[in-house]
Design a protein around this motif. Sequence first.
Motif, PDB file in Angstrom:
ATOM      1  N   LEU A   6       0.082   8.618  -0.026  1.00 26.33           N
ATOM      2  CA  LEU A   6      -1.177   8.433   0.032  1.00 26.33           C
ATOM      3  C   LEU A   6      -1.848   7.611   1.035  1.00 26.33           C
ATOM      4  O   LEU A   6      -2.751   7.974   1.742  1.00 26.33           O
ATOM      5  CB  LEU A   6      -1.715   7.498  -1.127  1.00 26.33           C
ATOM      6  CG  LEU A   6      -1.619   8.328  -2.673  1.00 26.33           C
ATOM      7  CD1 LEU A   6      -2.362   7.433  -3.797  1.00 26.33           C
ATOM      8  CD2 LEU A   6      -1.945   9.840  -2.483  1.00 26.33           C
ATOM      9  N   ARG A   7      -1.056   6.798   1.443  1.00 26.34           N
ATOM     10  CA  ARG A   7      -1.408   5.705   2.773  1.00 26.34           C
ATOM     11  C   ARG A   7      -1.545   6.892   3.802  1.00 26.34           C
ATOM     12  O   ARG A   7      -2.661   6.651   4.730  1.00 26.34           O
ATOM     13  CB  ARG A   7      -0.520   4.725   3.204  1.00 26.34           C
ATOM     14  CG  ARG A   7      -0.872   3.941   4.116  1.00 26.34           C
ATOM     15  CD  ARG A   7       0.071   2.578   4.390  1.00 26.34           C
ATOM     16  NE  ARG A   7      -0.370   1.885   5.772  1.00 26.34           N
ATOM     17  CZ  ARG A   7      -1.037   1.135   5.778  1.00 26.34           C
ATOM     18  NH1 ARG A   7      -1.763   0.660   4.612  1.00 26.34           N
ATOM     19  NH2 ARG A   7      -1.255   0.578   6.889  1.00 26.34           N
ATOM     20  N   ALA A   8      -0.386   7.579   3.889  1.00 29.82           N
ATOM     21  CA  ALA A   8      -0.267   8.595   5.258  1.00 29.82           C
ATOM     22  C   ALA A   8      -1.467   9.647   5.047  1.00 29.82           C
ATOM     23  O   ALA A   8      -1.971   9.903   6.325  1.00 29.82           O
ATOM     24  CB  ALA A   8       0.887   9.191   5.242  1.00 29.82           C
ATOM     25  N   GLY A  63      -8.879   9.125 -13.272  1.00 29.28           N
ATOM     26  CA  GLY A  63      -9.296  10.465 -12.447  1.00 29.28           C
ATOM     27  C   GLY A  63      -7.990  10.658 -11.289  1.00 29.28           C
ATOM     28  O   GLY A  63      -8.227  11.429 -10.520  1.00 29.28           O
ATOM     29  N   PHE A  64      -7.175   9.751 -11.431  1.00 30.91           N
ATOM     30  CA  PHE A  64      -5.958  10.008 -10.483  1.00 30.91           C
ATOM     31  C   PHE A  64      -4.208  10.170 -11.399  1.00 30.91           C
ATOM     32  O   PHE A  64      -4.204   9.380 -12.181  1.00 30.91           O
ATOM     33  CB  PHE A  64      -5.793   8.873  -9.736  1.00 30.91           C
ATOM     34  CG  PHE A  64      -4.604   9.019  -8.429  1.00 30.91           C
ATOM     35  CD1 PHE A  64      -4.731   9.748  -7.577  1.00 30.91           C
ATOM     36  CD2 PHE A  64      -3.354   8.531  -8.766  1.00 30.91           C
ATOM     37  CE1 PHE A  64      -3.668   9.898  -6.511  1.00 30.91           C
ATOM     38  CE2 PHE A  64      -2.179   8.733  -8.013  1.00 30.91           C
ATOM     39  CZ  PHE A  64      -2.403   9.353  -6.765  1.00 30.91           C
ATOM     40  N   ASP A  65      -3.830  11.300 -10.897  1.00 29.65           N
ATOM     41  CA  ASP A  65      -2.618  11.495 -11.542  1.00 29.65           C
ATOM     42  C   ASP A  65      -1.457  11.424 -10.524  1.00 29.65           C
ATOM     43  O   ASP A  65      -1.797  11.945  -9.193  1.00 29.65           O
ATOM     44  CB  ASP A  65      -2.344  12.880 -12.151  1.00 29.65           C
ATOM     45  CG  ASP A  65      -1.120  13.017 -12.865  1.00 29.65           C
ATOM     46  OD1 ASP A  65      -0.160  13.552 -12.274  1.00 29.65           O
ATOM     47  OD2 ASP A  65      -0.972  12.489 -14.173  1.00 29.65           O
ATOM     48  N   LEU A  66      -0.169  10.811 -10.729  1.00 23.82           N
ATOM     49  CA  LEU A  66       0.829  10.934  -9.692  1.00 23.82           C
ATOM     50  C   LEU A  66       1.188  12.269  -8.875  1.00 23.82           C
ATOM     51  O   LEU A  66       1.378  12.255  -7.696  1.00 23.82           O
ATOM     52  CB  LEU A  66       1.954  10.478 -10.369  1.00 23.82           C
ATOM     53  CG  LEU A  66       3.235  10.064  -9.190  1.00 23.82           C
ATOM     54  CD1 LEU A  66       2.920   8.816  -8.419  1.00 23.82           C
ATOM     55  CD2 LEU A  66       4.522   9.679 -10.133  1.00 23.82           C
ATOM     56  N   SER A  75       0.696  -1.163  -0.032  1.00 23.21           N
ATOM     57  CA  SER A  75       0.151  -0.104   0.054  1.00 23.21           C
ATOM     58  C   SER A  75       0.846   1.156   0.072  1.00 23.21           C
ATOM     59  O   SER A  75       0.204   2.574  -0.165  1.00 23.21           O
ATOM     60  CB  SER A  75      -1.081   0.080   1.270  1.00 23.21           C
ATOM     61  OG  SER A  75      -0.331  -0.059   2.392  1.00 23.21           O
ATOM     62  N   TYR A  76       2.208   1.227   0.254  1.00 23.47           N
ATOM     63  CA  TYR A  76       3.091   2.294   0.049  1.00 23.47           C
ATOM     64  C   TYR A  76       3.415   2.809  -1.547  1.00 23.47           C
ATOM     65  O   TYR A  76       3.739   3.899  -1.690  1.00 23.47           O
ATOM     66  CB  TYR A  76       4.513   2.170   0.725  1.00 23.47           C
ATOM     67  CG  TYR A  76       4.236   1.982   2.214  1.00 23.47           C
ATOM     68  CD1 TYR A  76       3.259   2.728   3.016  1.00 23.47           C
ATOM     69  CD2 TYR A  76       5.304   1.319   3.138  1.00 23.47           C
ATOM     70  CE1 TYR A  76       3.363   2.542   4.198  1.00 23.47           C
ATOM     71  CE2 TYR A  76       5.180   1.328   3.989  1.00 23.47           C
ATOM     72  CZ  TYR A  76       4.314   1.907   5.122  1.00 23.47           C
ATOM     73  OH  TYR A  76       4.171   1.838   6.257  1.00 23.47           O
ATOM     74  N   SER A  77       2.733   1.755  -2.520  1.00 20.75           N
ATOM     75  CA  SER A  77       3.026   2.433  -3.626  1.00 20.75           C
ATOM     76  C   SER A  77       1.658   2.964  -4.153  1.00 20.75           C
ATOM     77  O   SER A  77       0.522   2.472  -3.956  1.00 20.75           O
ATOM     78  CB  SER A  77       3.255   1.042  -4.731  1.00 20.75           C
ATOM     79  OG  SER A  77       4.376   0.643  -4.618  1.00 20.75           O
ATOM     80  N   THR A  78       1.736   3.893  -4.843  1.00 15.54           N
ATOM     81  CA  THR A  78       0.436   4.894  -5.142  1.00 15.54           C
ATOM     82  C   THR A  78      -0.572   4.211  -6.013  1.00 15.54           C
ATOM     83  O   THR A  78      -1.770   4.176  -5.763  1.00 15.54           O
ATOM     84  CB  THR A  78       0.817   6.087  -6.066  1.00 15.54           C
ATOM     85  OG1 THR A  78       1.460   5.895  -7.044  1.00 15.54           O
ATOM     86  CG2 THR A  78       1.843   7.045  -4.999  1.00 15.54           C
ATOM     87  N   ASP A  79      -0.168   3.275  -6.866  1.00 14.39           N
ATOM     88  CA  ASP A  79      -0.994   2.720  -7.690  1.00 14.39           C
ATOM     89  C   ASP A  79      -1.718   1.468  -7.026  1.00 14.39           C
ATOM     90  O   ASP A  79      -2.909   1.122  -7.280  1.00 14.39           O
ATOM     91  CB  ASP A  79      -0.432   2.309  -9.109  1.00 14.39           C
ATOM     92  CG  ASP A  79       0.965   1.420  -8.937  1.00 14.39           C
ATOM     93  OD1 ASP A  79       1.217   1.379  -7.615  1.00 14.39           O
ATOM     94  OD2 ASP A  79       1.359   0.625  -9.724  1.00 14.39           O
TER      95      ASP A  79
END
Length: 627
Positions: free
Chosen positions: A127-129, A163-166, A72-76
């Motif tokens: 994102l997780r944080a 709907g999401f960009d890095l 879950s630490y990876s954004t995708d």
Amino acid sequence: MNSGSILSGLATVPATAVMAVLIVVAACSPVEDPSLFPEFNAASAIPPPTKENTAFNPERNLYWGDLHIHTSYSTDAYISGVKATPNDAYTFVKGGEIKHAGGYGIRMSRPLDFAAVTDHSEYIGVLRATDPDLPLKKRGLRERLLKDGRISNTLLMAQTMLGFDLENALVPGWKDFSRAAWRDIVATAEKHNDPGRFTAFIGYEWSSMPGERNLHRNVIYRSAHVPELPFSSVDSEDPRDLWTALEQQRKQGMTSFAIPHNGNVSDGRMYDEVMYDGKVMDASYARRRMENEPLSEIFQVKGSSETHPLLSNEDEFAGFEIYDTLLSQSQEDSRARGSYIRDALRTGLEMSHNEGFNPYRFGVIGSSDGHNASSPVDENNYHGKLPILDGSAGLRMGEANFYPASMPGGQRWSSAGLAAVWAQENTRGSLYDAMLRKETYATSGPRIVVRFFGGWNYPKDLFKQQNWIAQAEQHGVAMGQTLPTGDAAAPAFAVWAMRDPLSGNLDRIQIIKGWVDDAGKSHEKVFNVAWSGLRSLDTAGNLPGVGNTVDATTATYANSIGSGQLSAVWTDPEFDPIQEAFYYARVIEIPTPRWSTYDAVTLGVPAPEPISLQERAVTSAIWYQPQ
């Protein structure tokens, strides 16, 4: 209104309108999907089994691992519903049961010996944080799959992925969040690292995507002496800048290397004939690439990067698990030239002949690229890569959505692969050094055992001798090395393979040769050197197929064909001592069911083509260089 009144009312409606209503109702109804059960129960989850310590072995032990796992630490992964942590990832690869984002339990068929959590370094852990308001935040993936229909599931994917960009992760203080995540990754690896029983490497993924061309690398450290924050493609998308960062770290005692992966979707840029900026390569570039990238990943979820039918049109096994479009929304074709490993090895020979340097003398490994803190490498236990795309049989098979068949995920992705390393003991240092000397190979998932040596005076009965490994090493080299000077007319290669006891028998062993002629042009040829049954080669060296026992209606097969072990001592009949060459071994299994066939049986739908595949192992090469 009860069902009777509904049916009587429909009787007065035109048939086409009734059909349209039924289609809409079906599209809005949830799909019955047994793959979502049983639901994960933390209280009864199976823990990792106790593992015995493996003793030091000067002739090497074989260790299995995965150096490409996301959490879950990876954004995708996070936007796809993954909540699993690095601790979950190590629990999984050590044989324990963890919770999939779809809410069911997942577990490997057998524990691995080593692994690395390699989360994307770009805004790692942010994102997780911060827990932004993503579509899956209010209603999780399991609830949606159990209650929503195909239309809703398709809209969910569109809202989430499109709907999401890095750059949405670029929030104030993001570096502090990333440092905290990196510290947890390091601490978790330290916690699970158990010398002799299990090795946890510290690593991350540098995810360069210039023009949607995949140039990703996984960085693996030899010890816990690592930087405060990983280098990312936010810092630079140029691999040379990654190398510079790693070179500077090594001067400070942070020993590491990078592993390129997904060359098949790089549009020819991963193993190009020019540098990142289009300029001509030079000897310094070649040296730096080899020092920083001794290995390349050849099998993973996004297909095979060994070779492509357009590059190897005389290789009947070249079409294995081909994924050859870019990962962008455009789904453009990825150029084959410069995207595959065999082609890269040939390009290296040509450069060596014409320029005097070779940037592509690397070994190979496989790894999974699983994004649910797991390694989805078992065909009969596949649970996908990105949950929102393929986290259930219904999603993977297109029964629970309307995803276009051409888009990433679904049936196009593979259940693969694993890294095999011959090392003296199961420790960070021993495994890292073995990878550095390229005594490695890759499989598409099964644990096929392979040993491959090259020398000059191997006896034909080498494998009948008790100390054959010692003899093979004494008179030659193992996979990944360069042949020593010899006095025989041609080199000999000793290759031995044993089937995975949980997979199919072996069909054949092949040796793939690449060489460069006097004009500096490279060539390749596939030699069948050992095979099962009473088959024989034709005049062109081709071997009849082994047969196929797969029953698609039950997703079963019979090991009534093939062999448990195969071996050969083979001498190159076309050897020319003045031509530089490479040789690697490929071991092919008999046909077994593909993961999509297992899913089809689970859902009670017809299995799509291909219903079977021939899993395989591919070794690192052995090079011959004229004096």
